[in-house]
Design a protein around this motif. Structure first.
Motif, mmCIF file in Angstrom:
data_model
loop_
_atom_site.group_PDB
_atom_site.id
_atom_site.type_symbol
_atom_site.label_atom_id
_atom_site.label_comp_id
_atom_site.label_asym_id
_atom_site.label_seq_id
_atom_site.Cartn_x
_atom_site.Cartn_y
_atom_site.Cartn_z
ATOM 1 N N CYS A 119 -65.638 -16.073 -6.746
ATOM 2 C CA CYS A 119 -66.007 -17.371 -7.325
ATOM 3 C C CYS A 119 -65.369 -17.558 -8.706
ATOM 4 O O CYS A 119 -64.864 -16.607 -9.288
ATOM 5 C CB CYS A 119 -67.524 -17.446 -7.472
ATOM 6 N N PRO A 120 -65.422 -18.788 -9.220
ATOM 7 C CA PRO A 120 -65.020 -19.013 -10.610
ATOM 8 C C PRO A 120 -66.066 -18.406 -11.542
ATOM 9 O O PRO A 120 -67.221 -18.251 -11.162
ATOM 10 C CB PRO A 120 -65.028 -20.539 -10.752
ATOM 11 N N LEU A 121 -65.654 -18.100 -12.773
ATOM 12 C CA LEU A 121 -66.568 -17.595 -13.795
ATOM 13 C C LEU A 121 -66.829 -18.714 -14.807
ATOM 14 O O LEU A 121 -66.123 -19.737 -14.800
ATOM 15 C CB LEU A 121 -65.939 -16.367 -14.469
ATOM 16 N N PRO A 122 -67.798 -18.528 -15.690
ATOM 17 C CA PRO A 122 -68.136 -19.619 -16.618
ATOM 18 C C PRO A 122 -66.993 -20.019 -17.564
ATOM 19 O O PRO A 122 -67.032 -21.097 -18.141
ATOM 20 C CB PRO A 122 -69.316 -19.051 -17.417
ATOM 21 N N ILE A 123 -65.974 -19.176 -17.741
ATOM 22 C CA ILE A 123 -64.820 -19.553 -18.575
ATOM 23 C C ILE A 123 -63.817 -20.278 -17.680
ATOM 24 O O ILE A 123 -63.437 -19.737 -16.632
ATOM 25 C CB ILE A 123 -64.166 -18.304 -19.212
ATOM 26 N N GLN A 124 -63.383 -21.440 -18.088
ATOM 27 C CA GLN A 124 -62.501 -22.205 -17.205
ATOM 28 C C GLN A 124 -61.190 -21.462 -16.928
ATOM 29 O O GLN A 124 -60.545 -20.969 -17.861
ATOM 30 C CB GLN A 124 -62.212 -23.564 -17.803
ATOM 31 N N GLY A 125 -60.832 -21.365 -15.661
ATOM 32 C CA GLY A 125 -59.609 -20.670 -15.276
ATOM 33 C C GLY A 125 -59.833 -19.196 -14.964
ATOM 34 O O GLY A 125 -58.887 -18.513 -14.566
ATOM 35 N N ALA A 126 -61.056 -18.706 -15.146
ATOM 36 C CA ALA A 126 -61.342 -17.287 -14.851
ATOM 37 C C ALA A 126 -62.111 -17.174 -13.532
ATOM 38 O O ALA A 126 -62.987 -18.002 -13.240
ATOM 39 C CB ALA A 126 -62.147 -16.662 -15.975
ATOM 40 N N TYR A 127 -61.758 -16.154 -12.767
ATOM 41 C CA TYR A 127 -62.352 -15.949 -11.443
ATOM 42 C C TYR A 127 -62.621 -14.466 -11.237
ATOM 43 O O TYR A 127 -62.001 -13.620 -11.896
ATOM 44 C CB TYR A 127 -61.381 -16.404 -10.335
#
Ligand SMILES: Cc1cc2nc3c(=O)[nH]c(=O)nc-3n(C[C@H](O)[C@H](O)[C@H](O)COP(=O)(O)OP(=O)(O)OC[C@H]3O[C@@H](n4cnc5c(N)ncnc54)[C@H](O)[C@@H]3O)c2cc1C
Length: 458
Positions: A391-399
């Motif tokens: 999934c994506p993480l709370p920082i945009q662009g991080a997974y």
């Protein structure tokens, strides 16, 4: 060293990272994918697996089966297009018991699995029933679902090498094994053909600005460099938690040490065409009177005289003329920090081989002259309910793609296919929420966690 840019930087070239690169570059047509690993590709946990697969998973819900069916579909596509270079078979997982009271449990488990989408149930109660055994090689044209066999004649006819007091078998059919290294290398080569670059180095830092990923700092033999990128995938296997910290995210995962044992079955006790066999009863290890007395005197070893947990399993490994037999048994596991090289209990091989003599009594021949055993393994990186994170993480662009536990070889295609949908902003499959970090924020899910039951770990 000069900087460079990428569309996506993936930390970790184990099965998870390689599958992610493959699904982005080959199946989604995304360019500028860079894999970074401080070790050779596929050499850490992905080199240690027992290379088995199954669509046989417990609930709650059908998400695990749906994900695994998708993953197996993808592996079968890869097998077809490559001429099955990674030798995928469909021999099945054969669960066996000597406890009559387990028959009802087998029936319920088979019905549940059918409800989750694993395939239909066929019950074989008489010698005339047509049970179709699995072929040794290939996977095409085979039944899916589950055969439950309670007829003693059928059990003896098809599996004469199992313990004579075996009263029931559950043969889960969309299961088997393959060469994980060959599958991984095939996907890596296909990804490289589409421009994926593999860089040797250690991800030291993930740079962010305004809550978005902007770059990845890598140190390597040639020095340090920063790759400018808007996207970063954490596929760091047993180090996924540490790499998560580089982003300030505390991923809810832990590690457990797991080993597999290989030995030469030179007497051919287990036929080369046998399926994966799992004994679902607790086991008491066989000891001579002298051994028993000796163990009884040593406090640290006395537990080996007691009943040991269910689940000892094994299968033949290699082609028709290979004598190798694999054994796996999780009779003890506890959370620990991932450290390499890994040390294993010097008694592990003996305990597993002794355990295997319960379902496969012919192996007892080896107890008087113990074969040379090879013990190897790594860490299962797990969430508490044993369902991975993709999934994506709370920082945009991080997974993240991690927490693949003891099933990352079989699930990586499905898990990476899901992650690639997030990254490519495609519609998501319906099982996506089951593998999202956000699930732990849901009060209903937290209640479910408190009463989870079987995690599906063998
Ligand atoms: C004994 C055993 C038996 C198993 N049996 C099976 C089985 O039968 N079937 C099955 O499907 N699965 C099985 N598994 C599980 C499977 O092997 C794992 O789930 C899978 O290999 C995990 O892959 P991964 O890519 O997440 O991790 P890894 O293969 O460990 O790859 C992670 C990579 O990240 C790199 N890395 C980490 N941190 C950094 C950093 N900061 N910078 C650069 N690189 C970094 C590491 O060097 C490593 O190469 C088994 C595992 C074990 C231990």
């Amino acid at each position: 060293m000069s900087g460079a840019t990428a569309e996506v930087v993936i930390c970790g070239a184990g099965m998870a990272g390689v599958a992610t690169a493959y699904h982005l570059a080959v199946r989604r047509g995304i360019g500028g994918v860079v894999l970074v690993d401080e070790r050779p590709a596929l050499s850490l946990t992905s080199d240690k697996s027992a290379e088995s697969y199954r669509n046989w998973w417990p609930g709650p819900g059908d998400d695990m089966v749906a994900l695994m069916n998708r993953s197996i579909d993808l592996m079968e596509e890869l097998a077809r297009e490559s001429g099955n270079v990674f030798l995928m078979n469909r021999r099945g997982y054969l669960f066996a018991t000597a406890q009559p009271e387990q028959v009802d449990r087998y029936m319920r488990a088979a019905e549940d699995a059918a409800g989750f989408g694993a395939g239909p149930v066929r019950v074989h109660r008489s010698p005339a029933d047509t049970y179709q055994p699995a072929p040794a090689v290939g996977f095409e044209g085979q039944p899916i679902g589950t055969d439950v066999i309670t007829d003693q004649g059928l059990i003896r006819r098809h599996f004469p090498y199992l313990a004579p007091d075996t009263v029931a078998l559950l043969h889960a059919r969309r299961c088997g094994w393959f060469s994980g290294q060959q599958l991984g290398m095939y996907m890596l080569e296909r990804a490289r053909d589409k421009g994926v670059r593999l860089i040797e180095g250690r991800v030291e830092r993930v740079e962010t600005a305004g809550g978005r990923v902007t770059g990845v700092a890598v140190s390597g033999r040639d020095g340090a460099r920063t790759i400018g990128t808007p996207r970063f995938v954490n596929a760091a296997g047993p180090f996924v938690k540490d790499v998560g910290r580089l982003l300030g995210v505390d991923l809810p995962v832990f590690c457990e040490r797991h080993a597999k044992v290989a030995f030469h079955d030179t007497l051919g006790v287990v036929p080369r065409h046998a399926p994966m066999m799992i004994w679902t009863d607790p086991v008491r290890l066989p000891w001579s009177d002298d051994e028993r007395a000796e163990l009884g005197e040593a406090e640290s070893l006395r537990h080996l005289l007691e009943e040991m947990p269910a689940g000892v399993h094994g299968r033949p490994e290699g082609g028709g003329d290979s004598p190798i037999m694999l054994g796996v048994w999780t009779y003890h596991a506890e959370p620990m920090e991932a450290r390499f090289p890994i040390e294993f209990d010097p008694a592990h091989a003996e305990i597993v081989l002794r355990g295997l003599t319960r379902p496969l009594p012919g192996l007892a021949t080896y107890l008087s002259r113990f074969p040379k055993c090879f013990v190897d393994g790594g860490y299962y990186t797990k969430t508490r309910e044993n369902r991975f994170l993709s999934c994506p993480l709370p920082i945009q662009g991080a997974y993240v793609l991690g927490g693949l536990s003891g099933y990352g070889m079989m699930s990586s295609n499905g898990a990476a296919d899901l992650l690639a949908d997030y990254i490519a902003e495609r519609p998501l499959p319906r099982y996506a929420p089951a593998f999202h970090l956000d699930r732990y924020q849901d009060p209903a899910y937290r209640t479910l966690l408190d009463n989870w039951g079987d995690s599906g770990q063998l």
